[in-house]
Design a protein around this motif. Structure first.
Motif, PDB file in Angstrom:
ATOM      1  N   ILE A  11     -49.736 -53.463  93.996  1.00 19.67           N
ATOM      2  CA  ILE A  11     -51.106 -53.137  93.567  1.00 19.67           C
ATOM      3  C   ILE A  11     -51.119 -51.825  92.788  1.00 19.67           C
ATOM      4  N   ASP A  12     -50.340 -50.850  93.242  1.00 16.00           N
ATOM      5  CA  ASP A  12     -50.286 -49.571  92.530  1.00 16.00           C
ATOM      6  C   ASP A  12     -49.723 -49.741  91.124  1.00 16.00           C
ATOM      7  N   ARG A  13     -48.615 -50.464  91.014  1.00 18.61           N
ATOM      8  CA  ARG A  13     -48.008 -50.668  89.696  1.00 18.61           C
ATOM      9  C   ARG A  13     -48.927 -51.457  88.773  1.00 18.61           C
ATOM     10  N   LEU A  14     -49.569 -52.492  89.295  1.00 21.04           N
ATOM     11  CA  LEU A  14     -50.481 -53.293  88.485  1.00 21.04           C
ATOM     12  C   LEU A  14     -51.695 -52.466  88.060  1.00 21.04           C
ATOM     13  N   SER A  15     -52.213 -51.656  88.959  1.00 19.85           N
ATOM     14  CA  SER A  15     -53.374 -50.814  88.635  1.00 19.85           C
ATOM     15  C   SER A  15     -53.049 -49.814  87.545  1.00 19.85           C
ATOM     16  N   ILE A  16     -51.896 -49.156  87.678  1.00 23.08           N
ATOM     17  CA  ILE A  16     -51.497 -48.178  86.673  1.00 23.08           C
ATOM     18  C   ILE A  16     -51.322 -48.856  85.313  1.00 23.08           C
ATOM     19  N   SER A  17     -50.725 -50.039  85.320  1.00 18.58           N
ATOM     20  CA  SER A  17     -50.532 -50.767  84.054  1.00 18.58           C
ATOM     21  C   SER A  17     -51.857 -51.076  83.385  1.00 18.58           C
ATOM     22  N   ILE A  18     -52.792 -51.609  84.146  1.00 27.04           N
ATOM     23  CA  ILE A  18     -54.067 -52.036  83.565  1.00 27.04           C
ATOM     24  C   ILE A  18     -54.940 -50.841  83.180  1.00 27.04           C
ATOM     25  N   VAL A  19     -54.934 -49.789  83.983  1.00 25.40           N
ATOM     26  CA  VAL A  19     -55.708 -48.596  83.628  1.00 25.40           C
ATOM     27  C   VAL A  19     -55.165 -47.974  82.339  1.00 25.40           C
ATOM     28  N   GLY A  20     -53.851 -47.960  82.184  1.00 22.21           N
ATOM     29  CA  GLY A  20     -53.260 -47.453  80.947  1.00 22.21           C
ATOM     30  C   GLY A  20     -53.636 -48.288  79.743  1.00 22.21           C
ATOM     31  N   VAL A  21     -53.630 -49.604  79.918  1.00 22.47           N
ATOM     32  CA  VAL A  21     -54.017 -50.504  78.823  1.00 22.47           C
ATOM     33  C   VAL A  21     -55.479 -50.271  78.441  1.00 22.47           C
ATOM     34  N   VAL A  22     -56.343 -50.141  79.430  1.00 25.45           N
ATOM     35  CA  VAL A  22     -57.761 -49.882  79.148  1.00 25.45           C
ATOM     36  C   VAL A  22     -57.921 -48.550  78.410  1.00 25.45           C
ATOM     37  N   GLY A  23     -57.156 -47.538  78.819  1.00 22.59           N
ATOM     38  CA  GLY A  23     -57.217 -46.242  78.138  1.00 22.59           C
ATOM     39  C   GLY A  23     -56.762 -46.326  76.690  1.00 22.59           C
ATOM     40  N   VAL A  24     -55.652 -47.002  76.474  1.00 17.53           N
ATOM     41  CA  VAL A  24     -55.138 -47.159  75.109  1.00 17.53           C
ATOM     42  C   VAL A  24     -56.145 -47.888  74.234  1.00 17.53           C
ATOM     43  N   LEU A  25     -56.697 -48.977  74.757  1.00 19.01           N
ATOM     44  CA  LEU A  25     -57.631 -49.766  73.952  1.00 19.01           C
ATOM     45  C   LEU A  25     -58.982 -49.067  73.801  1.00 19.01           C
ATOM     46  N   ALA A  26     -59.359 -48.218  74.749  1.00 19.07           N
ATOM     47  CA  ALA A  26     -60.600 -47.447  74.604  1.00 19.07           C
ATOM     48  C   ALA A  26     -60.459 -46.428  73.473  1.00 19.07           C
ATOM     49  N   VAL A  27     -59.306 -45.774  73.400  1.00 21.59           N
ATOM     50  CA  VAL A  27     -59.056 -44.836  72.305  1.00 21.59           C
ATOM     51  C   VAL A  27     -59.046 -45.582  70.974  1.00 21.59           C
ATOM     52  N   ALA A  28     -58.397 -46.744  70.949  1.00 29.23           N
ATOM     53  CA  ALA A  28     -58.364 -47.540  69.720  1.00 29.23           C
ATOM     54  C   ALA A  28     -59.774 -47.976  69.314  1.00 29.23           C
ATOM     55  N   ALA A  29     -60.585 -48.384  70.282  1.00 25.06           N
ATOM     56  CA  ALA A  29     -61.952 -48.805  69.979  1.00 25.06           C
ATOM     57  C   ALA A  29     -62.770 -47.641  69.436  1.00 25.06           C
ATOM     58  N   ALA A  30     -62.594 -46.455  70.019  1.00 24.75           N
ATOM     59  CA  ALA A  30     -63.318 -45.284  69.525  1.00 24.75           C
ATOM     60  C   ALA A  30     -62.911 -44.944  68.093  1.00 24.75           C
ATOM     61  N   LEU A  31     -61.613 -44.996  67.833  1.00 21.13           N
ATOM     62  CA  LEU A  31     -61.149 -44.696  66.479  1.00 21.13           C
ATOM     63  C   LEU A  31     -61.622 -45.742  65.473  1.00 21.13           C
ATOM     64  N   LEU A  32     -61.577 -47.008  65.865  1.00 18.82           N
ATOM     65  CA  LEU A  32     -62.059 -48.059  64.968  1.00 18.82           C
ATOM     66  C   LEU A  32     -63.559 -47.954  64.760  1.00 18.82           C
ATOM     67  N   GLY A  33     -64.290 -47.592  65.795  1.00 22.45           N
ATOM     68  CA  GLY A  33     -65.727 -47.410  65.659  1.00 22.45           C
ATOM     69  C   GLY A  33     -66.068 -46.264  64.716  1.00 22.45           C
ATOM     70  N   LEU A  34     -65.343 -45.163  64.855  1.00 17.67           N
ATOM     71  CA  LEU A  34     -65.571 -44.039  63.947  1.00 17.67           C
ATOM     72  C   LEU A  34     -65.180 -44.377  62.513  1.00 17.67           C
ATOM     73  N   ALA A  35     -64.096 -45.110  62.359  1.00 19.10           N
ATOM     74  CA  ALA A  35     -63.681 -45.536  61.015  1.00 19.10           C
ATOM     75  C   ALA A  35     -64.728 -46.430  60.379  1.00 19.10           C
ATOM     76  N   THR A  36     -65.294 -47.322  61.154  1.00 20.92           N
ATOM     77  CA  THR A  36     -66.339 -48.223  60.639  1.00 20.92           C
ATOM     78  C   THR A  36     -67.604 -47.434  60.305  1.00 20.92           C
ATOM     79  N   LEU A  37     -67.924 -46.467  61.144  1.00 19.78           N
ATOM     80  CA  LEU A  37     -69.117 -45.656  60.930  1.00 19.78           C
ATOM     81  C   LEU A  37     -69.018 -44.840  59.647  1.00 19.78           C
ATOM     82  N   PHE A  38     -67.867 -44.254  59.406  1.00 17.82           N
ATOM     83  CA  PHE A  38     -67.707 -43.411  58.214  1.00 17.82           C
ATOM     84  C   PHE A  38     -67.291 -44.192  56.980  1.00 17.82           C
ATOM     85  N   GLN A  39     -66.981 -45.454  57.167  1.00 19.91           N
ATOM     86  CA  GLN A  39     -66.574 -46.290  56.039  1.00 19.91           C
ATOM     87  C   GLN A  39     -67.762 -46.624  55.136  1.00 19.91           C
ATOM     88  N   GLY A  40     -68.892 -46.744  55.747  1.00 26.53           N
ATOM     89  CA  GLY A  40     -70.042 -47.033  54.890  1.00 26.53           C
ATOM     90  C   GLY A  40     -70.969 -47.940  55.470  1.00 26.53           C
TER      91      GLY A  40
END
Length: 96
Positions: free
Chosen positions: A67-96
């Motif tokens: 459970i610990d290993r699975l939790s760490i894996s999934i929390v890391g994935v959510v963190g990575v994709l949250a950063v990616a979503a924020a960057l893509l959102g900002l790129a879309t916002l400033f794109q026009g």
């Protein structure tokens, strides 16, 4: 099957591998997904990485710390994709 705990390097190798797949998926979404469907593809990337994390941890054949290993894996994935979503959102916002 033994109940001995896994070595730290073997434990983190699977976790970092799943995080790497999440980074690669986010990059592929940023490059190839249409602007209106980026968040849909990020959601599918999250689902695929969660399944991959589950499979990787099941393949270790170690029940101690599963459970610990699975939790760490999934929390890391959510963190990575949250950063990616924020960057893509900002790129879309400033794109026009």
């Amino acid at each position: 099957m033994t109940d001995a705990p896994m070595t730290p390097s073997r434990t983190w190798r699977g976790i970092f591998g799943v995080w790497g797949v999440a980074v690669a998926g986010a990059i592929l979404v940023a490059i190839f997904a249409p602007v209106g469907l980026r968040f849909t593809w990020l959601s599918l990337t999250l689902a695929a990485c969660a399944l991959l994390a589950f499979i990787v941890q099941l393949l270790t054949h170690q029940k101690i710390g599963f459970i610990d290993r699975l939790s760490i894996s999934i929390v890391g994935v959510v963190g990575v994709l949250a950063v990616a979503a924020a960057l893509l959102g900002l790129a879309t916002l400033f794109q026009g």
